[in-house]
Design a protein around this motif. Structure first.
Motif, PDB file in Angstrom:
ATOM      1  N   LYS A 164       0.836  -1.205   0.000  1.00  0.00           N
ATOM      2  CA  LYS A 164       0.000   0.000   0.000  1.00  0.00           C
ATOM      3  C   LYS A 164       0.867   1.250   0.000  1.00  0.00           C
ATOM      4  O   LYS A 164       0.642   2.188  -0.775  1.00  0.00           O
ATOM      5  CB  LYS A 164      -0.928  -0.010   1.217  1.00  0.00           C
ATOM      6  CG  LYS A 164      -1.851  -1.206   1.206  1.00  0.00           C
ATOM      7  CD  LYS A 164      -2.733  -1.249   2.426  1.00  0.00           C
ATOM      8  CE  LYS A 164      -3.654  -2.447   2.362  1.00  0.00           C
ATOM      9  NZ  LYS A 164      -3.448  -3.399   3.447  1.00  0.00           N
ATOM     10  N   TRP A 182      -9.240   2.901   2.255  1.00  0.00           N
ATOM     11  CA  TRP A 182      -8.340   2.263   1.279  1.00  0.00           C
ATOM     12  C   TRP A 182      -9.157   1.657   0.131  1.00  0.00           C
ATOM     13  O   TRP A 182     -10.395   1.532   0.227  1.00  0.00           O
ATOM     14  CB  TRP A 182      -7.473   1.221   1.980  1.00  0.00           C
ATOM     15  CG  TRP A 182      -6.401   0.669   1.098  1.00  0.00           C
ATOM     16  CD1 TRP A 182      -6.238  -0.622   0.727  1.00  0.00           C
ATOM     17  CD2 TRP A 182      -5.362   1.415   0.464  1.00  0.00           C
ATOM     18  NE1 TRP A 182      -5.154  -0.737  -0.100  1.00  0.00           N
ATOM     19  CE2 TRP A 182      -4.605   0.492  -0.281  1.00  0.00           C
ATOM     20  CE3 TRP A 182      -5.004   2.760   0.433  1.00  0.00           C
ATOM     21  CZ2 TRP A 182      -3.493   0.878  -1.043  1.00  0.00           C
ATOM     22  CZ3 TRP A 182      -3.908   3.146  -0.326  1.00  0.00           C
ATOM     23  CH2 TRP A 182      -3.160   2.197  -1.042  1.00  0.00           C
ATOM     24  N   ILE A 208      -4.651   5.116   6.145  1.00  0.00           N
ATOM     25  CA  ILE A 208      -4.276   4.031   5.234  1.00  0.00           C
ATOM     26  C   ILE A 208      -3.461   3.013   6.022  1.00  0.00           C
ATOM     27  O   ILE A 208      -2.477   3.376   6.662  1.00  0.00           O
ATOM     28  CB  ILE A 208      -3.443   4.575   4.061  1.00  0.00           C
ATOM     29  CG1 ILE A 208      -4.295   5.540   3.240  1.00  0.00           C
ATOM     30  CG2 ILE A 208      -2.928   3.447   3.185  1.00  0.00           C
ATOM     31  CD1 ILE A 208      -3.504   6.331   2.249  1.00  0.00           C
ATOM     32  N   GLY A 218      -0.946   1.300   5.921  1.00  0.00           N
ATOM     33  CA  GLY A 218       0.325   1.002   5.266  1.00  0.00           C
ATOM     34  C   GLY A 218       1.443   0.844   6.277  1.00  0.00           C
ATOM     35  O   GLY A 218       1.219   0.801   7.491  1.00  0.00           O
TER      36      GLY A 218
END
Lengths: 308, 375
Positions: free
Chosen positions: A96, A166, A257, A259
């Motif tokens: 991501k 996302w 997000i 990530g």
């Protein structure tokens, strides 16, 4: 050339080891551990926990074991998340982060170069002023201001784009705001650098020669100006990538997000030793590799640089 | 140089047309007086409108944050929980805003039941409420005040603290970190760079290798680790930021020193018996002052950004202290219903960073010897 590339590649390994060493000892020397914040646990339980994660071994042995494990691409178990090991979480977060990072840098390069070249060719036009104003904003305004403001305008007020999330739940439109935010600073620098270098090259002798020989302006730009103006941009790419990397931590925080940056910040908060180390190693490896690639590209573009 | 001064000379104030020769002699005398680097730079800086504007704004910020303790501000950490999330208002005090909120709440309730206007019971409650707003007192800082007479020009945050004073005191913290961090990094960098450049040889090799290696590290990550591990205090923040930020200064100063150390004035100083320490810090470093000044001004905004970045992530200054970064960070969480919490600190910070960057660019153009001829 090949020799140079191999030597540079091998040179990355000591740097990476230094990074691992520094972060390992900084983390271990500091007081408090991953289990010290939790509810009072009895001494036996603590001893068992430490034995389980080999925290009771001498520090040097822990360091050696860790280094060997990293060389086998095993980043160990997480101290806080019990279900999976660090490799799993990095495997889940990295793609991501890489996706938004790559899109941001790619977009910043394409649009920044375009804006810079057109600004230089149409110096002092409305277009020039517009893109240079955007560039000044990108340089002076920090990411964590740009991001929320964009989010407020385009997601909250205008409702064109999702607020945070996302792709898996929101579709591709979830990428727009994070990528635009992340692309702002590199776009700004690329636009300014390429504008300056195109202006300089347009005044150079070889461009005049090309024009005098009757080459059309678009041809001159395509064949001569473009390549020359790439040089400062490419040499800026190293710092740009480092900035994008740290920027992605903030952007992931703003836009929620899941990530690598989220894992990094969370693990820094709850002292998840192995997770901090794992994320730092992955980040550093990416950064070093990218810098290496930039160096090689620079060599291809600029024949004046020798590799001896 | 001399040519430029002649061009800028004003016509004779006596009004008489002096002969060309006399004017030339006058100009020569003028030119001989010479203009120091700093006067020259100042003249050029004055011409740069954006840089001057930036300087004025930066000065204004400095004055406001220095005089914060004597300004009539509410405490930046005093919480009035009843005054949560009050909107910015130049004309109304907290009590009036609360009454408005109360009326709005009644209206909303009544609308749900299809009632027009307010019921008698509600009107009576409102009278009581207004009365309480007008009379309730509280002892703040050993001084009895009418609690709801307080005015919040920029509104309040989630704990009922005054945003204006939080932004000003936050600015104090941010600017202080920017200044001190920059000074530490410039001091360290200048010392290391100057010694490395002057001594040369193996020491230089060693120091520059260290700089190279540190350059390759993802230092932002290391700073985050430092902050997370050593605890989140301002002292640790200085430490973490300072140790990673002297590298560029060291490189630049080293380059300058190396190009200067073979010049005549250094040789003269050496032959007069000056110690290496004296040569470096009395003769060489002052000659690199231009570069250092430019670097310092350009470095301050990036330091403030770094600090704000950490505070935004929650790794910088801790509550009840604030900095611009932590205020923006708090604002993001509450921005949908209460947008001023995000926009106020963001705008204040952005204006400062803009001004600082313009000032830095202006100084660079004014002091940079290479661009001198272009202007």
């Amino acid at each position: 050339m090949t020799k140079f590339i191999i030597r540079r590649l091998l040179g990355l390994i000591p740097t990476l080891i230094i990074i691992i060493t520094i972060s390992f000892f900084v983390i271990r020397v500091a007081p408090g551990g991953p289990f010290s914040d939790e509810r009072k646990i009895s001494a036996e339980v603590l001893a068992n926990l430490e034995a389980k994660y080999h925290l009771d071994d001498p520090l040097i042995k822990q360091y050696g074991d860790y280094l060997l494990n990293v060389l086998r691409f095993d980043l160990g178990p997480s101290f806080v998340y019990k279900d999976y090991d660090v490799n799993y979480y990095i495997g889940a977060g990295l793609p991501k982060s890489m996706l938004i990072g790559a899109l941001a840098v790619g977009g910043a390069l394409i649009f920044g170069l375009g804006a810079g070249i057109i600004s230089a060719l149409r110096q002092n036009s409305v277009y020039d002023y517009a893109s240079m104003s955007v560039a000044v904003i990108g340089i002076s305004v920090p990411l964590f201001v740009i991001g929320p403001v964009l989010m407020y305008i385009f997601a909250v007020k205008l409702d064109w784009l999702p607020v945070a999330g996302w792709i898996d739940t929101l579709g591709w439109s979830a990428l727009v705001l994070p990528v635009v935010t992340l692309a702002f600073p590199p776009f700004a620098y690329v636009a300014r650098l390429s504008r300056a270098s195109v202006l300089e090259i347009l005044r150079s002798d070889y461009v005049r020669t090309a024009r005098a020989k009757g080459l059309s302006m678009p041809m001159v730009v395509l064949k001569h100006v473009l390549k020359g103006s790439m040089l400062p941009v490419v040499s800026f790419l190293g710092p740009a990538l480092a900035g994008t990397l740290t920027g992605s931590i903030v952007v992931e925080q703003i836009f929620r997000i899941p990530g690598l940056g989220r894992y990094f910040v969370n693990s820094a908060f709850n002292r998840d030793y192995t997770m901090i180390m794992g994320t730092v190693i992955v980040y550093s490896a990416i950064l070093l590799l990218m810098n290496f690639i930039v160096d090689v590209i620079y060599g291809f573009l600029d024949p004046r640089i020798s590799y001896k | 140089m001399a040519e430029k001064i002649i061009v800028e000379q004003k016509p004779d104030s006596t009004g008489k047309l002096s002969t060309g020769l006399a004017a030339d002699v006058g100009n020569l005398r003028e030119a001989q007086k010479g203009v120091s680097l700093w006067q020259d730079a100042w003249r050029r800086l004055k011409k740069n409108k954006m840089a001057m504007l930036g300087m004025v704004v930066v000065g204004l910020y400095a004055v406001i944050s220095l005089s914060a303790p004597i300004l009539p501000l509410h405490s930046y950490k005093y919480q009035v929980l009843e005054h949560q999330f009050l909107a910015p208002s130049l004309t109304k005090n907290a009590g009036e805003l609360l009454v408005e909120q109360e009326i709005g709440r009644y209206r909303q309730q009544n609308e749900a039941f299809g009632v027009e206007g307010l019921t008698e019971q509600q009107e009576a409650d409102l009278v009581d409420f207004r009365d309480r707003m007008a009379t309730e007192t509280k002892v703040i800082d050993s001084e009895e005040v009418l609690l709801h007479e307080r005015r919040y020009l920029l509104g309040t945050d989630n704990l009922g603290r005054d945003m204006l004073s939080r932004i000003i005191y936050g600015g104090q913290v941010s600017i202080m970190i920017g200044l001190i961090g920059t000074l530490v990094s410039v001091f360290l960098g200048t010392a290391i760079g100057a010694i490395s450049g002057y001594v040369g040889g193996r020491l230089d090799n060693f120091l520059m290798r260290v700089v190279d290696i540190l350059y390759g590290l993802p230092y932002m990550l290391l700073v985050i680790i430092f902050m997370a591990i050593l605890g989140r205090s301002i002292a640790n923040l200085f430490f973490a930021l300072a140790i990673v930020s002297w590298l560029t200064v060291a490189r630049v100063v080293r380059g300058q020193i190396m190009s200067l150390k073979e010049s005549e004035f250094v040789e003269a100083a050496r032959s007069a018996g000056a110690s290496p320490f004296r040569v470096i810090f009395r003769h060489l470093v002052p000659n690199t002052a231009g570069v250092i000044v430019v670097y310092t001004t350009l470095r301050i905004p990036s330091f403030i950004m770094l600090e704000a970045f950490l505070s935004f992530l929650g790794l910088g200054v801790q509550a009840p202290l604030a900095s611009w970064g932590s205020l923006v960070g708090d604002g993001v969480d509450a921005m949908i219903p209460y947008p001023w919490l995000l926009f106020e600190p963001a705008i204040v910070m952005t204006i400062f960073l803009f001004s600082m960057n313009f000032l830095g660019d202006g100084l660079r153009d004014a002091l940079d010897v290479q661009s001198k001829n272009k202007m």
